[in-house]
Design a protein around this motif. Sequence first.
Motif, mmCIF file in Angstrom:
data_model
loop_
_atom_site.group_PDB
_atom_site.id
_atom_site.type_symbol
_atom_site.label_atom_id
_atom_site.label_comp_id
_atom_site.label_asym_id
_atom_site.label_seq_id
_atom_site.Cartn_x
_atom_site.Cartn_y
_atom_site.Cartn_z
ATOM 1 N N LYS B 566 0.847 -1.202 0.000
ATOM 2 C CA LYS B 566 0.000 0.000 0.000
ATOM 3 C C LYS B 566 0.876 1.243 0.000
ATOM 4 O O LYS B 566 0.655 2.172 -0.764
ATOM 5 C CB LYS B 566 -0.892 -0.010 1.247
ATOM 6 C CG LYS B 566 -2.353 -0.200 0.912
ATOM 7 C CD LYS B 566 -3.236 0.258 2.037
ATOM 8 C CE LYS B 566 -4.625 0.485 1.484
ATOM 9 N NZ LYS B 566 -5.555 -0.586 1.758
ATOM 10 N N LEU B 567 1.871 1.239 0.884
ATOM 11 C CA LEU B 567 2.776 2.380 0.974
ATOM 12 C C LEU B 567 3.557 2.507 -0.325
ATOM 13 O O LEU B 567 3.791 3.612 -0.816
ATOM 14 C CB LEU B 567 3.727 2.195 2.165
ATOM 15 C CG LEU B 567 4.700 3.341 2.406
ATOM 16 C CD1 LEU B 567 3.951 4.597 2.815
ATOM 17 C CD2 LEU B 567 5.718 2.992 3.482
ATOM 18 N N ARG B 569 2.550 1.703 -3.255
ATOM 19 C CA ARG B 569 1.669 2.300 -4.264
ATOM 20 C C ARG B 569 1.590 3.811 -4.078
ATOM 21 O O ARG B 569 1.421 4.551 -5.021
ATOM 22 C CB ARG B 569 0.258 1.710 -4.161
ATOM 23 C CG ARG B 569 0.115 0.375 -4.862
ATOM 24 C CD ARG B 569 -1.348 0.068 -5.163
ATOM 25 N NE ARG B 569 -2.148 -0.134 -3.965
ATOM 26 C CZ ARG B 569 -2.170 -1.277 -3.280
ATOM 27 N NH1 ARG B 569 -1.419 -2.300 -3.646
ATOM 28 N NH2 ARG B 569 -2.932 -1.393 -2.215
ATOM 29 N N SER B 570 1.690 4.251 -2.850
ATOM 30 C CA SER B 570 1.577 5.673 -2.564
ATOM 31 C C SER B 570 2.787 6.443 -3.056
ATOM 32 O O SER B 570 2.662 7.527 -3.608
ATOM 33 C CB SER B 570 1.437 5.902 -1.066
ATOM 34 O OG SER B 570 0.198 5.423 -0.623
ATOM 35 N N ILE B 571 3.970 5.870 -2.820
ATOM 36 C CA ILE B 571 5.175 6.674 -3.083
ATOM 37 C C ILE B 571 6.019 6.109 -4.210
ATOM 38 O O ILE B 571 7.099 6.629 -4.510
ATOM 39 C CB ILE B 571 6.010 6.834 -1.794
ATOM 40 C CG1 ILE B 571 6.298 5.478 -1.154
ATOM 41 C CG2 ILE B 571 5.295 7.733 -0.802
ATOM 42 C CD1 ILE B 571 7.251 5.556 -0.005
ATOM 43 N N LYS B 572 5.565 5.088 -4.838
ATOM 44 C CA LYS B 572 6.227 4.550 -6.024
ATOM 45 C C LYS B 572 7.726 4.324 -5.852
ATOM 46 O O LYS B 572 8.557 4.981 -6.467
ATOM 47 C CB LYS B 572 5.977 5.486 -7.224
ATOM 48 C CG LYS B 572 4.545 5.466 -7.708
ATOM 49 C CD LYS B 572 4.232 4.205 -8.500
ATOM 50 C CE LYS B 572 2.747 4.183 -8.843
ATOM 51 N NZ LYS B 572 2.253 2.860 -9.152
ATOM 52 N N SER B 620 -3.537 4.014 7.577
ATOM 53 C CA SER B 620 -4.112 3.650 6.273
ATOM 54 C C SER B 620 -3.045 3.377 5.216
ATOM 55 O O SER B 620 -3.303 2.682 4.244
ATOM 56 C CB SER B 620 -5.091 4.731 5.803
ATOM 57 O OG SER B 620 -4.397 5.904 5.469
ATOM 58 N N TYR B 621 -1.818 3.894 5.397
ATOM 59 C CA TYR B 621 -0.754 3.660 4.405
ATOM 60 C C TYR B 621 -0.126 2.282 4.521
ATOM 61 O O TYR B 621 0.679 1.876 3.712
ATOM 62 C CB TYR B 621 0.339 4.739 4.538
ATOM 63 C CG TYR B 621 -0.187 6.058 4.085
ATOM 64 C CD1 TYR B 621 -0.148 6.417 2.744
ATOM 65 C CD2 TYR B 621 -0.802 6.925 4.983
ATOM 66 C CE1 TYR B 621 -0.688 7.607 2.306
ATOM 67 C CE2 TYR B 621 -1.342 8.121 4.560
ATOM 68 C CZ TYR B 621 -1.287 8.456 3.218
ATOM 69 O OH TYR B 621 -1.834 9.617 2.780
ATOM 70 N N PHE B 622 -0.470 1.565 5.600
ATOM 71 C CA PHE B 622 0.172 0.274 5.834
ATOM 72 C C PHE B 622 -0.849 -0.858 5.948
ATOM 73 O O PHE B 622 -0.526 -1.939 6.408
ATOM 74 C CB PHE B 622 0.995 0.318 7.134
ATOM 75 C CG PHE B 622 1.946 1.477 7.209
ATOM 76 C CD1 PHE B 622 3.199 1.376 6.617
ATOM 77 C CD2 PHE B 622 1.590 2.654 7.846
ATOM 78 C CE1 PHE B 622 4.086 2.454 6.678
ATOM 79 C CE2 PHE B 622 2.471 3.720 7.905
ATOM 80 C CZ PHE B 622 3.725 3.629 7.318
#
Lengths: 130, 669
Positions: B566-567, B569-572, B620-622
């Motif tokens: 998830k993380l 995907r957020s920060i590529k 939510s980021y993890f």
Amino acid sequence: MKTLIVEDDYITARVLSEIMKDFGDTQMAETGKEATGYFENALGSGNKFELVLLDIMLPEMDGQEVLENIRTAETNIGIEGLDRVKIVMITALGDYHNIGKAFKNQCEGYIVKPIEKDKLIEVLKDLELI
Amino acid sequence: MLTRAVDIGVITYLIKPVDKEQIIKALVRTAKMIQLEREKEHYFKRVVALSSAIEQGHSLILITGTDGRVEFFNQEFCRLFTGCEQLKDSDILDLFKNKNTDYAQLALSIKSRTRWKGELIFELKGNKPLWAAVTLSPIENSAGVIKNFLLVIEDITSQVVKQEELAQAREKLEKIVKERTLELEIQKNKAEEANRAKSMFLAKVSHELRTPMNGILGMTGLLMDSKNISPDEKDKLGIVKQSADSLLVLINDLLDFSGITEGKFKLKPYNFSPAQIYKRALETIRNAANIKQLELKSFISPELPAELFGDGNKLCQVVINLLSNAVKFTEEGEVIMSVKSKAVNGMVEIETIISDTGIGIENNTIDIFESFTQIENTMTRKYGGAGLGLKISREIVNRMNGDIRYESIPGKGSVFTFNVVMELPAETAKNPLEFPVPLKLLLVEDGRINQKVFYETLRDYPVEIHLAEKGKDAIHKLSETIFDAALIDINLPDITGREVAEAAYNSINSNTALIAVSALSEEQLEDEHLALFDAFLGKPVEKEILIDYLFYVSKIKTGNSLDIEKLERSIKGNKILKQELIDYYLKSSKDLLRQIKLNNKSGKAEELFKSAHKLKSETSYFGGKPIMEITSAIKGKISSGSYDSLIRNLSFELKYFCKLMERHLRSES
């Protein structure tokens, strides 16, 4: 593109600045009051923001109030329609009821936490910002 | 000739030869003169009347010129004062003594020739001064020019004296009242101080009494469960247990009472069977009812849920209290308990009615729910009891969002009714076989008896117990082995439980579930201290609660809610930022949890929501589904019920979540 990121949750703020740094300058604000100040100063100096990423749940002054402040500041100096800054609200899951109010207060879009790079870019494309 | 005629009263005259016109003129003249004469007479009468009024009236009247010098004074002055002649030509400003605002105003009014009214001291040389109410009025002459002042002076000495006396009396009274109030306040403070000292003493003594009860109750229970005792021995142990139970009830009453007086009383919810609770209450008083040959009947609705989430022990305490009162005040007949429940907004409302055929309650003016109240003092001797029960019962019922009331007919009996609102449990209780995964547990406990109680209680469960008898020993073990949970007695002989918890945070066990164990109640411990632990376990240890905690810790271990992608995907794929954000979360989530706990303890709901929201956003980021769910539940909780269990679960979940995160970091490096 000059972006104002208004977010008190550090992780979201870092993720947003990481994504937005590819598109230009970013300015961070942690509180609504700070954000309103930055926006009005930029408006006054002529080097105004083109995008505001605005968290709804902020300590003290919340995102809705910041949204209203920004729109009032623009109206006061005669900025209207497409010349206005694009505002994208940031919300947590399950807080959708806040989005309706934000649209009434004339935001342009929203994105749900956790922020994902692809999704944010999609929103920016929809708004023809990139 | 003519002059003489006029002198003797002739009004007019005619000169011959008389003509008609002359006669008419004379007549008109005569008529005019007669009218003038009449007016004169009238005017004269008025002047006489006015002057007699002024002279003979009891008011003191002065007339001065515009310069304030006395031109006239009436006879009353001469009646009241000796040497009134000195008044003539004296300046009235010299006659009034006090040089205050009124005096200045009088002088000003004379100067500006305006009306004035006020109070002054009037003093004529050689006479006693008097308090005077003075009215100054300017008088105009017929041309409208002010030529004089009229001063009417009234002697108000006696009134003033009375007022002064009154004021003095009032002052004196006020002083007395003030002194009394101060005295009362000192006494009140002393009484409150004494009350606090008494509560503290009660709390301390109760605590000391409770500690050995742990051993008595724990061991009796274990003995009764063992297979190789005879029925006779089991009966005898039953009596030991019952007596110990009643003793514990009394001790808990005392502890509760001191908690209520200090405002530290709190419920401790857990999953319980309401039917069991009512059965336990009935069994506790059955013996007493049998002795008095009273019939003890109960109707428990089959609709009562099998399990509820709430403080079952406190509910039991209320029921026992009402039942034992019913038995105590009934000489013959029956005591009936009926229990029914209904669903209200996803919660359960239980109504309990306890009726008796006893002496009833005579006096309706006394609040029987106040402490130390029994209707007659003589009754106390006959019926016994500390008079704490109903106050505590009402407090408990109120905390459970309910109320308690009664109806009574003297000589016929009483009916007590109370309602409580409770939540349905999230998950049902478990037997040893249902334990999801085995646990490795560190038990930090110095008391031999308590050690044994823990060992015996957990004997059938898949829990591997490592014992540390001292704090230093515990710290050593925490540095060597990773545990799933640690039970830490916070009163250790060498170092405090707090130091052990802090050492755990700084060791390989930084994410071990920490459970504080103490004979002190949760309210008696510092909030900051408690915030170091994930859960609290009171002594005597209640098996259900302990198993509940360990079951939860075991259940968490079966899941893996960490979704590191998830993380990503957020920060590529920014590896450095990923590392930074994980490090940040490991620290920040603990801070937020601490804030959540402290805000909960101090009752700051708004702050509590904010910390929970932030924790939710960051998590939510993890992934962290359970944490997301619990933080949402905290935010969405509208009922006035407590957040304690949600926060305890959150605490357990977060520990394990951080453990997963650290494991992930290790696997990457």
